[in-house]
Design a protein around this motif. Structure first.
Motif, short mmCIF file in Angstrom:
data_model
loop_
_atom_site.label_atom_id
_atom_site.label_comp_id
_atom_site.label_asym_id
_atom_site.label_seq_id
_atom_site.Cartn_x
_atom_site.Cartn_y
_atom_site.Cartn_z
N LYS A 70 1.02 -1.23 0.01
CA LYS A 70 -0.05 -0.35 -0.19
C LYS A 70 0.85 1.18 0.17
CE LYS A 70 -3.67 -2.75 2.79
NZ LYS A 70 -4.10 -2.70 3.96
N GLY A 71 -0.24 2.53 -0.34
CA GLY A 71 0.99 3.29 -0.87
C GLY A 71 2.26 3.77 -1.42
N LEU A 72 2.46 2.69 -2.74
CA LEU A 72 3.57 3.28 -3.51
C LEU A 72 3.20 4.14 -4.48
CD1 LEU A 72 6.29 1.53 -4.27
CD2 LEU A 72 4.59 0.75 -6.39
N LEU A 73 4.32 5.15 -4.53
CA LEU A 73 4.64 6.27 -5.07
C LEU A 73 3.34 6.96 -5.00
CD1 LEU A 73 4.95 5.04 -9.08
CD2 LEU A 73 6.70 5.55 -7.35
N GLY A 74 3.78 7.47 -3.34
CA GLY A 74 2.52 8.18 -2.58
C GLY A 74 3.03 9.21 -2.94
N ASP A 75 3.62 10.53 -3.30
CA ASP A 75 4.06 11.56 -3.70
C ASP A 75 3.71 12.03 -4.93
OD1 ASP A 75 5.48 12.22 -1.74
OD2 ASP A 75 7.15 11.63 -2.19
N TRP A 76 3.71 10.99 -6.19
CA TRP A 76 3.12 11.12 -7.51
C TRP A 76 1.39 10.26 -7.62
CZ3 TRP A 76 1.51 7.05 -10.41
CH2 TRP A 76 1.81 7.10 -12.13
N ALA A 77 1.05 9.71 -7.43
CA ALA A 77 0.18 8.99 -7.11
C ALA A 77 -0.85 9.21 -6.47
CB ALA A 77 0.10 7.55 -7.42
N GLY A 78 -0.68 9.82 -5.08
CA GLY A 78 -1.05 10.46 -3.66
C GLY A 78 -1.52 11.36 -4.00
N TRP A 79 -3.11 11.86 -3.06
CA TRP A 79 -3.85 13.35 -3.38
C TRP A 79 -3.15 14.05 -1.89
CZ3 TRP A 79 -6.99 9.40 -5.02
CH2 TRP A 79 -7.74 9.03 -3.89
N ARG A 80 -2.29 13.53 -0.66
CA ARG A 80 -2.08 13.98 0.04
C ARG A 80 -0.75 15.11 0.57
NH1 ARG A 80 -6.93 13.86 4.10
NH2 ARG A 80 -7.75 11.90 4.07
N SER A 81 -1.35 15.92 1.27
CA SER A 81 0.01 16.55 1.38
C SER A 81 1.11 15.91 1.75
CB SER A 81 -0.13 17.38 2.60
OG SER A 81 0.26 16.93 4.03
N THR A 85 2.32 11.33 3.05
CA THR A 85 2.94 10.51 1.45
C THR A 85 4.30 10.01 1.52
OG1 THR A 85 2.67 12.40 -0.60
CG2 THR A 85 1.13 11.39 0.18
N THR A 86 4.50 9.29 0.10
CA THR A 86 5.79 8.94 0.27
C THR A 86 6.16 7.96 -0.56
OG1 THR A 86 6.88 7.32 1.26
CG2 THR A 86 6.53 9.38 2.36
N GLN A 87 7.07 8.70 -1.75
CA GLN A 87 7.18 7.42 -2.88
C GLN A 87 7.71 5.83 -2.15
OE1 GLN A 87 6.34 9.10 -4.84
NE2 GLN A 87 7.86 9.04 -6.70
N SER A 88 8.12 5.66 -1.44
CA SER A 88 7.88 4.09 -1.05
C SER A 88 6.85 3.33 -0.28
CB SER A 88 9.62 4.41 0.13
OG SER A 88 9.24 4.89 0.94
N LEU A 89 6.59 2.49 -0.15
CA LEU A 89 5.58 1.74 0.01
C LEU A 89 5.63 2.35 1.70
CD1 LEU A 89 6.40 -1.77 -0.63
CD2 LEU A 89 4.04 -0.30 -1.39
N ASP A 90 3.78 2.50 2.15
CA ASP A 90 3.61 2.91 3.17
C ASP A 90 3.57 1.48 4.43
OD1 ASP A 90 1.62 5.70 4.86
OD2 ASP A 90 0.36 3.74 5.04
N SER A 91 2.57 0.73 3.73
CA SER A 91 2.62 -0.71 4.33
C SER A 91 2.92 -1.87 3.60
CB SER A 91 1.61 -0.53 5.49
OG SER A 91 -0.17 -0.12 4.88
#
Length: 261
Positions: A70-81, A85-91
């Motif tokens: 979960k949470g892969l590429l969060g800085d690019w694909a997520g919409w949170r601040s 988010t991070t680019q690496s896995l969240d969990s």
């Protein structure tokens, strides 16, 4: 930081089906067993899921394991601040389910590893074992109560007085009770609401008092999911997760596509 998670949530395994992968399972059933793949897009990044039904050797039971990232590429694909988010896995998460078909009872092993810091550790893992019982349907509703117990392991654990224990170590144990619920709207649309209550029951004092946030030893969590069956083997699901300290709009949201093989 308060956690917004549900242990064992999003049970996508089929009780109405057998373990035979050639049959199409009812994907609306929270206890259904089938082999599947899924991809989701969340406010924290991309989620990937793989579930595999397997033979238990007992025709009266069916089983499946599910692996999620979960949470892969969060800085690019997520919409949170950026601070959420991070680019690496969240969990990452591993679950194993075993269903006894004649009694409609199930057991579940759930391992959830978070790479995000919380109030007690830089990284943490929750490992739980729980029992689930499917109650007879009542009109459009079916309820699946659950109870279990788990253990928490942390990396670089926080202790009283601001001390840090380097490396990995056992932090404590917790209990959980809750329920999966299913409301059938049409033959292609259904709604799930899944409340869970978690509480620490043992371990070091800092863990017991702060695991679910500063001065939070217990937590009531919620999950709401609206699903549409695109075809017998494919669905799309909209999820919202929140808890008593984080309201619905600030909780976790995602859209998920699942395909049954």
């Amino acid at each position: 930081m308060n956690k917004c998670f549900l242990p064992g949530i999003v049970l996508v395994i089929s009780l109405s089906a057998t373990a035979q992968e050639s049959e199409v399972a009812d994907m609306s059933d929270p206890l259904a067993i089938y082999t599947q793949g899924g991809v989701g897009f969340s406010d924290k990044g991309i989620n990937l899921k793989l579930g595999k039904a397997y033979d238990t050797g007992d025709p009266s039971t069916a089983a499946q394991y599910v692996i999620e990232a979960k949470g892969l590429l969060g800085d690019w694909a997520g919409w949170r601040s950026d601070n959420r988010t991070t680019q690496s896995l969240d969990s990452v998460r591993f679950r194993n389910f075993n269903v006894t078909l004649p009694t409609m009872q199930a057991s579940q092993i759930d391992v959830n590893y978070s790479f995000r810091a919380n109030a007690v550790a830089d990284e943490s893992a929750d490992i739980s074992y729980s029992f689930i019982k499917a109650l007879p349907p009542t009109g459009a509703f079916t309820f699946y109560p659950l109870a279990g117990v788990g253990a928490s392991i942390g990396k670089d654990r926080q202790r009283s007085g601001g001390q840090i224990d380097d490396g990995y170590g056992f932090m404590g144990v917790y209990g959980l009770i809750g329920m999966y619920s299913l409301m059938t709207i049409t033959d292609k649309i259904w709604l799930n609401y899944n409340p869970f209550w978690l509480t620490t029951i043992g371990g070091n004092s800092y863990y017991k008092d702060n695991y679910y946030g500063i001065d939070e030893s217990h937590l009531l969590t919620h999950e709401l999911a609206l699903s549409y069956q695109i075809s017998p083997r494919m669905n799309v699901r909209l999820f919202a997760n929140w808890n008593e300290n984080i309201d619905l709009t600030d909780g976790d949201h995602r859209i998920e596509f699942n395909y049954q093989f």
